[in-house]
Design an enzyme around this catalytic site. Structure first.
Site, PDB file in Angstrom:
ATOM      1  N   CYS A  90       0.875  -1.189   0.000  1.00 27.52           N
ATOM      2  CA  CYS A  90       0.000   0.000   0.000  1.00 27.52           C
ATOM      3  C   CYS A  90       0.907   1.233   0.000  1.00 27.52           C
ATOM      4  O   CYS A  90       2.092   1.131  -0.341  1.00 27.52           O
ATOM      5  CB  CYS A  90      -0.974  -0.017   1.170  1.00 27.52           C
ATOM      6  SG  CYS A  90      -0.223   0.070   2.810  1.00 27.52           S
TER       7      CYS A  90
ATOM      8  N   ASN B 239       2.267   1.509   4.348  1.00 23.58           N
ATOM      9  CA  ASN B 239       2.566   0.247   5.059  1.00 23.58           C
ATOM     10  C   ASN B 239       2.232   0.343   6.545  1.00 23.58           C
ATOM     11  O   ASN B 239       2.891  -0.271   7.393  1.00 23.58           O
ATOM     12  CB  ASN B 239       4.027  -0.183   4.856  1.00 23.58           C
ATOM     13  CG  ASN B 239       4.325  -1.631   5.251  1.00 23.58           C
ATOM     14  OD1 ASN B 239       5.450  -1.966   5.586  1.00 23.58           O
ATOM     15  ND2 ASN B 239       3.337  -2.498   5.231  1.00 23.58           N
TER      16      ASN B 239
ATOM     17  N   CYS C 178      -1.527   0.972   7.350  1.00 25.48           N
ATOM     18  CA  CYS C 178      -2.970   0.703   7.500  1.00 25.48           C
ATOM     19  C   CYS C 178      -3.400  -0.566   6.769  1.00 25.48           C
ATOM     20  O   CYS C 178      -3.729  -1.573   7.407  1.00 25.48           O
ATOM     21  CB  CYS C 178      -3.802   1.883   6.988  1.00 25.48           C
ATOM     22  SG  CYS C 178      -3.626   3.387   7.980  1.00 25.48           S
ATOM     23  N   ARG C 179      -3.405  -0.544   5.430  1.00 24.46           N
ATOM     24  CA  ARG C 179      -3.978  -1.662   4.665  1.00 24.46           C
ATOM     25  C   ARG C 179      -3.046  -2.862   4.539  1.00 24.46           C
ATOM     26  O   ARG C 179      -3.451  -3.998   4.814  1.00 24.46           O
ATOM     27  CB  ARG C 179      -4.394  -1.170   3.269  1.00 24.46           C
ATOM     28  CG  ARG C 179      -5.552  -0.194   3.288  1.00 24.46           C
ATOM     29  CD  ARG C 179      -5.697   0.535   1.961  1.00 24.46           C
ATOM     30  NE  ARG C 179      -4.580   1.436   1.711  1.00 24.46           N
ATOM     31  CZ  ARG C 179      -4.410   2.154   0.615  1.00 24.46           C
ATOM     32  NH1 ARG C 179      -5.296   2.064  -0.353  1.00 24.46           N
ATOM     33  NH2 ARG C 179      -3.383   2.973   0.480  1.00 24.46           N
ATOM     34  N   SER C 180      -1.818  -2.638   4.085  1.00 23.98           N
ATOM     35  CA  SER C 180      -0.963  -3.811   3.800  1.00 23.98           C
ATOM     36  C   SER C 180      -0.539  -4.599   5.048  1.00 23.98           C
ATOM     37  O   SER C 180      -0.405  -5.825   4.951  1.00 23.98           O
ATOM     38  CB  SER C 180       0.230  -3.437   2.915  1.00 23.98           C
ATOM     39  OG  SER C 180       1.062  -2.492   3.523  1.00 23.98           O
TER      40      SER C 180
ATOM     41  N   ASP D 179      -8.509   3.623   0.966  1.00 29.72           N
ATOM     42  CA  ASP D 179      -7.551   4.096   1.967  1.00 29.72           C
ATOM     43  C   ASP D 179      -8.312   4.578   3.198  1.00 29.72           C
ATOM     44  O   ASP D 179      -9.072   5.549   3.115  1.00 29.72           O
ATOM     45  CB  ASP D 179      -6.744   5.243   1.342  1.00 29.72           C
ATOM     46  CG  ASP D 179      -5.685   5.778   2.284  1.00 29.72           C
ATOM     47  OD1 ASP D 179      -5.653   5.355   3.458  1.00 29.72           O
ATOM     48  OD2 ASP D 179      -4.884   6.615   1.842  1.00 29.72           O
TER      49      ASP D 179
HETATM   50  P1  4NP Z   1      -1.851   2.876   3.996  1.00 31.44           P
HETATM   51  O1  4NP Z   1      -2.563   4.202   4.534  1.00 31.44           O
HETATM   52  O2  4NP Z   1      -1.287   3.227   2.635  1.00 31.44           O
HETATM   53  O3  4NP Z   1      -2.973   1.890   3.922  1.00 31.44           O
HETATM   54  O4  4NP Z   1      -0.781   2.518   5.003  1.00 31.44           O
HETATM   55  C1  4NP Z   1      -1.960   5.449   4.593  1.00 31.44           C
HETATM   56  C2  4NP Z   1      -1.013   5.701   5.551  1.00 31.44           C
HETATM   57  C3  4NP Z   1      -0.451   6.973   5.645  1.00 31.44           C
HETATM   58  C4  4NP Z   1      -0.849   7.956   4.761  1.00 31.44           C
HETATM   59  C5  4NP Z   1      -1.793   7.698   3.796  1.00 31.44           C
HETATM   60  C6  4NP Z   1      -2.344   6.430   3.704  1.00 31.44           C
HETATM   61  N1  4NP Z   1      -0.289   9.249   4.882  1.00 31.44           N
HETATM   62  O5  4NP Z   1      -0.730  10.164   4.144  1.00 31.44           O
HETATM   63  O6  4NP Z   1       0.616   9.471   5.719  1.00 31.44           O
END
Ligand code: 4NP
Length: 146
Positions: free
Chosen positions: A3, A6, A8-10, A119
């Site tokens: 993702c 790294n 939240c989702r992955s 997201d």
């Molecule tokens: P992820 O979510 O890609 O599922 O880990 C996010 C984590 C951080 C951010 C955006 C999405 N950010 O903007 O910092």
């Protein structure tokens, strides 16, 4: 499992697939990474940790890292969460062999849909549970296919 951050989702996808392959006694290497380096070294977002825990999975000890070219040499399958991850990972691909490893994870559950795992970073608990349910569905199919 790839993702953006790294956190939240992955990490959720990594925890879910590891849980399922363990239950099936499969000998697999499962890992996750972000396309960005913004959260490298951090544990998953508290909301992902809590959601996983609620669903019986411990991801609290995972640590974020950035996707790197050598991942193409280690992994047979590279599952991305959305179209931005897809573009960023494909940009690092060196050849067709690398490129053909990369796939939207939700295409496993919803073939040819090219659906994104939304997201949840700016959202709430309900959205994290929605992400979990989507990933759970895809990971069940992936685990059974290994
Ligand atoms: P992820 O979510 O890609 O599922 O880990 C996010 C984590 C951080 C951010 C955006 C999405 N950010 O903007 O910092």
């Amino acid at each position: 499992m790839v993702c953006l951050g790294n956190i939240c989702r992955s990490p959720l996808a990594e925890g879910i697939l590891r849980d399922k392959t363990k239950k099936l006694n499969l000998n697999t290497i499962i890992d996750s990474a972000g396309t960005s380096d913004n959260h490298v070294g951090q544990h998953p977002d508290k909301r992902s940790i809590l959601n996983a825990k609620k669903n019986g999975i411990d991801i609290s000890q995972l640590k974020a890292r950035q996707f790197k070219v050598s991942d193409f040499d280690i992994f047979d399958y590279i599952y991305v969460m959305d179209e931005y991850n897809l573009a960023d990972v494909l940009e690092l691909a060196r050849n067709d062999n690398d490129r053909k490893k990369v796939e939207f994870i939700l295409n496993k559950a919803f073939p040819n849909s090219n659906m994104a795992v939304p997201d949840p970073y700016y959202e709430g608990e309900k959205e994290f549970e929605h992400v979990f349910q989507l990933l759970n569905k895809a990971c069940l199919i992936i685990a059974k296919s290994l």
